[in-house]
Design an enzyme around this catalytic site. Sequence first.
Site, mmCIF file in Angstrom:
data_model
loop_
_atom_site.group_PDB
_atom_site.id
_atom_site.type_symbol
_atom_site.label_atom_id
_atom_site.label_comp_id
_atom_site.label_asym_id
_atom_site.label_seq_id
_atom_site.Cartn_x
_atom_site.Cartn_y
_atom_site.Cartn_z
ATOM 1 C CB CYS A 140 -1.042 0.047 1.335
ATOM 2 S SG CYS A 140 -1.933 1.529 1.183
ATOM 3 C CB CYS B 256 -2.792 4.184 -5.849
ATOM 4 S SG CYS B 256 -4.251 3.598 -4.982
#
Length: 237
Positions: A84, A198
């Site tokens: 992440c 992302c």
Amino acid sequence: MNHFFTIIGGMGTEATETFIHILNDKTDAQKDQDYLNYILVNHATVPDRTDYILDHSKPNPFIPLKEDILTQAKFEPDFFSIPCNTAHYFYDDLQALTDIPILHMPRLTVQQIKTDFPNAKKVGLIATRGTLHDGIYDQEILDAGYELVKPTEKIANETMELIYDNIKEQNHVDGDLYHKILSEMVDELDSDVVILGCTELSVAEERAGDHDYPVLDAQTVLAEKTIEYARKNQPKN
């Protein structure tokens, strides 16, 4: 289990599933025993990282991430991977909790540009507003000697729509929107390479990657480096 690593995932779950698929697909294996040993923590209830970064009155993701690191550290993995990008806002504080290395996803991604795009000078970044705001990629890109190309407000809004409205909420990739964002970053802003900063954008790349735009997927880089680090820690035959 000896010589394993821990993945702190679930941010979000579909993105973690993509990471695991990339990880296993890129592992050179001819039989079950050739795959890597790892523990996956799919902590789906970690509060939204962007919400907190933009507004510190929102629930703090560091609290459950700290718990995950400290709990998993008791099992003594060789290292941690956190697929992440936005969670790396907490990287220094998380690494301070343990002597066990945590792979730095943005840093490893920027280092990979030299290998994959040796002629690149202008590096574009598309990501959540949290990642754009906290600058976890900015200094890495600038320190490596590249010109940083950030998205316009319009592109940033389109990216958030793709990440949150499409992928997180509907598990759907709007391929036309994804390609439009890449076109704007390359054709309008003159990026030589665009970092997918992302993990939901990694989902978009996996499902709608039929294009010729120069992209560097941070999640794929992390998967490749995870394999590399895991192999280094395996006992020699």
